[in-house]
Design a protein around this motif. Structure first.
Motif, PDB file in Angstrom:
ATOM      1  N   ARG A 340       0.842  -1.187   0.000  1.00  0.00           N
ATOM      2  CA  ARG A 340       0.000   0.000   0.000  1.00  0.00           C
ATOM      3  C   ARG A 340       0.884   1.246   0.000  1.00  0.00           C
ATOM      4  O   ARG A 340       1.936   1.288   0.632  1.00  0.00           O
ATOM      5  N   ALA A 341       0.442   2.301  -0.713  1.00  0.00           N
ATOM      6  CA  ALA A 341       1.189   3.553  -0.771  1.00  0.00           C
ATOM      7  C   ALA A 341       0.272   4.703  -0.382  1.00  0.00           C
ATOM      8  O   ALA A 341      -0.890   4.746  -0.786  1.00  0.00           O
ATOM      9  N   GLU A 342       0.792   5.620   0.416  1.00  0.00           N
ATOM     10  CA  GLU A 342       0.041   6.803   0.836  1.00  0.00           C
ATOM     11  C   GLU A 342       0.920   8.037   0.686  1.00  0.00           C
ATOM     12  O   GLU A 342       2.149   7.959   0.745  1.00  0.00           O
ATOM     13  N   GLN A 343       0.283   9.176   0.526  1.00  0.00           N
ATOM     14  CA  GLN A 343       1.034  10.428   0.430  1.00  0.00           C
ATOM     15  C   GLN A 343       0.199  11.587   0.952  1.00  0.00           C
ATOM     16  O   GLN A 343      -0.986  11.710   0.635  1.00  0.00           O
ATOM     17  N   TRP A 344       0.825  12.423   1.757  1.00  0.00           N
ATOM     18  CA  TRP A 344       0.247  13.679   2.221  1.00  0.00           C
ATOM     19  C   TRP A 344       0.977  14.830   1.544  1.00  0.00           C
ATOM     20  O   TRP A 344       2.208  14.830   1.462  1.00  0.00           O
ATOM     21  N   ALA A 361       4.298  26.556  -2.808  1.00  0.00           N
ATOM     22  CA  ALA A 361       5.233  25.915  -1.890  1.00  0.00           C
ATOM     23  C   ALA A 361       4.510  24.726  -1.283  1.00  0.00           C
ATOM     24  O   ALA A 361       3.419  24.879  -0.725  1.00  0.00           O
ATOM     25  N   VAL A 362       5.087  23.516  -1.386  1.00  0.00           N
ATOM     26  CA  VAL A 362       4.395  22.323  -0.916  1.00  0.00           C
ATOM     27  C   VAL A 362       5.391  21.329  -0.335  1.00  0.00           C
ATOM     28  O   VAL A 362       6.463  21.088  -0.911  1.00  0.00           O
ATOM     29  N   TYR A 363       5.022  20.776   0.817  1.00  0.00           N
ATOM     30  CA  TYR A 363       5.781  19.687   1.445  1.00  0.00           C
ATOM     31  C   TYR A 363       4.991  18.393   1.277  1.00  0.00           C
ATOM     32  O   TYR A 363       3.782  18.358   1.527  1.00  0.00           O
ATOM     33  N   SER A 364       5.662  17.330   0.844  1.00  0.00           N
ATOM     34  CA  SER A 364       5.018  16.033   0.619  1.00  0.00           C
ATOM     35  C   SER A 364       5.745  14.955   1.410  1.00  0.00           C
ATOM     36  O   SER A 364       6.976  14.969   1.521  1.00  0.00           O
ATOM     37  N   SER A 365       4.957  14.024   1.931  1.00  0.00           N
ATOM     38  CA  SER A 365       5.502  12.863   2.620  1.00  0.00           C
ATOM     39  C   SER A 365       4.859  11.617   2.036  1.00  0.00           C
ATOM     40  O   SER A 365       3.642  11.435   2.137  1.00  0.00           O
ATOM     41  N   ALA A 366       5.665  10.773   1.393  1.00  0.00           N
ATOM     42  CA  ALA A 366       5.187   9.561   0.733  1.00  0.00           C
ATOM     43  C   ALA A 366       5.628   8.346   1.536  1.00  0.00           C
ATOM     44  O   ALA A 366       6.797   8.230   1.924  1.00  0.00           O
ATOM     45  N   LYS A 367       4.683   7.441   1.767  1.00  0.00           N
ATOM     46  CA  LYS A 367       4.953   6.266   2.580  1.00  0.00           C
ATOM     47  C   LYS A 367       4.473   5.012   1.865  1.00  0.00           C
ATOM     48  O   LYS A 367       3.303   4.914   1.477  1.00  0.00           O
ATOM     49  N   THR A 368       5.371   4.063   1.654  1.00  0.00           N
ATOM     50  CA  THR A 368       5.027   2.756   1.103  1.00  0.00           C
ATOM     51  C   THR A 368       5.110   1.732   2.215  1.00  0.00           C
ATOM     52  O   THR A 368       6.079   1.726   2.989  1.00  0.00           O
ATOM     53  N   GLN A 369       4.100   0.879   2.292  1.00  0.00           N
ATOM     54  CA  GLN A 369       4.033  -0.117   3.363  1.00  0.00           C
ATOM     55  C   GLN A 369       5.313  -0.939   3.426  1.00  0.00           C
ATOM     56  O   GLN A 369       5.796  -1.442   2.425  1.00  0.00           O
ATOM     57  N   GLY A 370       5.889  -1.010   4.600  1.00  0.00           N
ATOM     58  CA  GLY A 370       7.116  -1.772   4.784  1.00  0.00           C
ATOM     59  C   GLY A 370       8.375  -0.983   4.552  1.00  0.00           C
ATOM     60  O   GLY A 370       9.478  -1.535   4.669  1.00  0.00           O
ATOM     61  N   ALA A 371       8.263   0.289   4.221  1.00  0.00           N
ATOM     62  CA  ALA A 371       9.434   1.122   3.966  1.00  0.00           C
ATOM     63  C   ALA A 371       9.289   2.431   4.741  1.00  0.00           C
ATOM     64  O   ALA A 371       8.208   2.780   5.224  1.00  0.00           O
TER      65      ALA A 371
END
Length: 385
Positions: A340-344, A361-371
């Motif tokens: 699963r992948a999520e991003q704010w 101006a934008v800050y992004s945080s991407a999260k992939t399950q297990g990483a």
């Protein structure tokens, strides 16, 4: 005549009515400063230039583990637009774009016919009917980067070659669009060696102010009161896999845009979408596979569900020549097989002249399950003429 358009670039950055019946490749009148040369009778030529540039500081995963930051300036897009109107009911659009570190490429090449009131025929390379994100593109979205959950197949930045029928009915409240396109995996050894076409359709209904035109936008900056629901469907037989293991491709989505002017004078914008991608249980070929080397629309399809939600607020008071529009966006991709992948995304636009001139101006945080999560910060400039 107004231009309008779209980019489908994933992580790295991807007229109001038709050129006919005083419509062009841009809806909503968002970019109305381009130059128009009038010819004899109803003929005219409209020219435009769109620029997007950014500074990016991004955290990248390393093969040996851990991560490191890389930064630099990028000319994300240089786009040259032209719209010719030959008669009141016949025109053409030709658009070129230079993506980052690439040569200028053909983006749109469309012959446009108005067959009757509310019935337009377009033929050539164009954006098939899909979700609002793709119909609006980076230039007319609230957030700088294209949403990674919008995964409809395409040959180049959201385009494909085909035939499209579309129109606006019921005082422009209804948008309908149906088309037949070349589709994906058309090549020797691939799933679609028999050249099965791809079918695409989109329908949208505006409950408040109408949104006339084929393409879309994610915000009107308070110029309209909007509540529009849309649905898109895409299907192709043998659209997934290779010759020995093929499956049918199907995808659909629902999307909504709500925008209202508040008593404070500010503007609230809410955009949401749900996606369902189906590969018939077949694993698609990887885009980097040698079988895809000579095929422009090849591989990469996932069987997955996905969701998107964006909330923005245009502050009522001006600060200098513009107004701030802070926003937050959440995306989630949940594949049947895989992580699963999520991003704010949290940021703000500084809106000087609508979509035509704005800073981001934008800050992004991407999260992939297990990483571990990966962070990214972007400063962007957009100018549309």
């Amino acid at each position: 005549m107004t231009f309008r358009r779209f980019t489908r670039l994933r992580w790295t950055p991807p007229f109001r009515h038709a050129l006919l019946a005083s419509a062009a490749l841009l809806c909503s009148g968002a970019a109305d400063a381009q130059m128009t040369l009038q010819g004899p009778g109803d003929s005219s030529l409209t020219l435009g230039l769109w620029l997007r540039a950014s500074y990016v500081n991004a955290e990248e995963a390393r093969p040996a583990g851990g991560s490191a930051y890389d930064s630099g300036f990028t000319m994300d897009s240089v786009r040259l637009l032209s719209a010719a109107k030959f008669t009141r009911r016949f025109g053409a659009t030709l658009t070129f774009e230079r993506p980052p570190a690439k040569d200028m490429q053909l983006l749109d090449a469309i012959l446009q016919f108005e067959l009757a009131e509310g019935l337009n025929l377009w033929v050539g390379r164009l954006v098939p009917p899909t979700d609002r994100s793709n119909m609006a593109g980076n230039q007319f979205a609230n957030v700088w980067g294209y949403p990674f959950v919008s995964l409809y197949p395409n040959a180049f930045t959201g385009r494909d070659d085909g035939v499209l029928l579309w129109g606006n009915l019921y005082a422009d409240r209804l948008l309908y669009s149906v088309g037949v396109f070349e589709g994906k995996n058309r090549g020797s050894g691939l799933s679609n060696a028999s050249s099965e076409p791809l079918f695409a359709a989109r329908f949208a209904w505006s409950f408040l102010d109408p949104e006339p035109g084929y393409y879309g936008t994610s915000t009107y900056y308070g110029d309209k009161e909007v509540f529009t629901l849309g649905a898109a469907l895409m299907s192709q037989k043998d659209g997934v896999g290779v010759a020995g293991a093929r499956g049918d491709y199907r995808a659909w989505n629902l999307d909504a845009l709500y925008e209202t002017r508040l008593r404070s004078g500010g503007v609230l914008t809410v955009e949401a979408a749900w996606y369902d991608y189906d590969t018939d249980g077949v694993a698609d070929v990887a885009p980097a596979d040698p079988l895809c080397s000579r095929v422009s629309n090849c591989g990469g399809a996932l069987q997955a569900d996905a969701a998107l939600l964006t909330v923005g607020y245009l502050i009522p008071h001006a600060f200098g020549p513009g107004r701030f529009q802070p926003y937050v966006r959440f995306q989630r991709l949940d594949p049947d097989a895989g992580a699963r992948a999520e991003q704010w995304d949290v940021g703000t636009n500084y809106v000087i002249s609508g979509h035509k001139a704005r800073l981001t101006a934008v800050y992004s945080s991407a999260k992939t399950q297990g990483a571990t999560s990966l962070d990214r910060f972007v400063l962007g400039l957009q100018l549309l003429y």
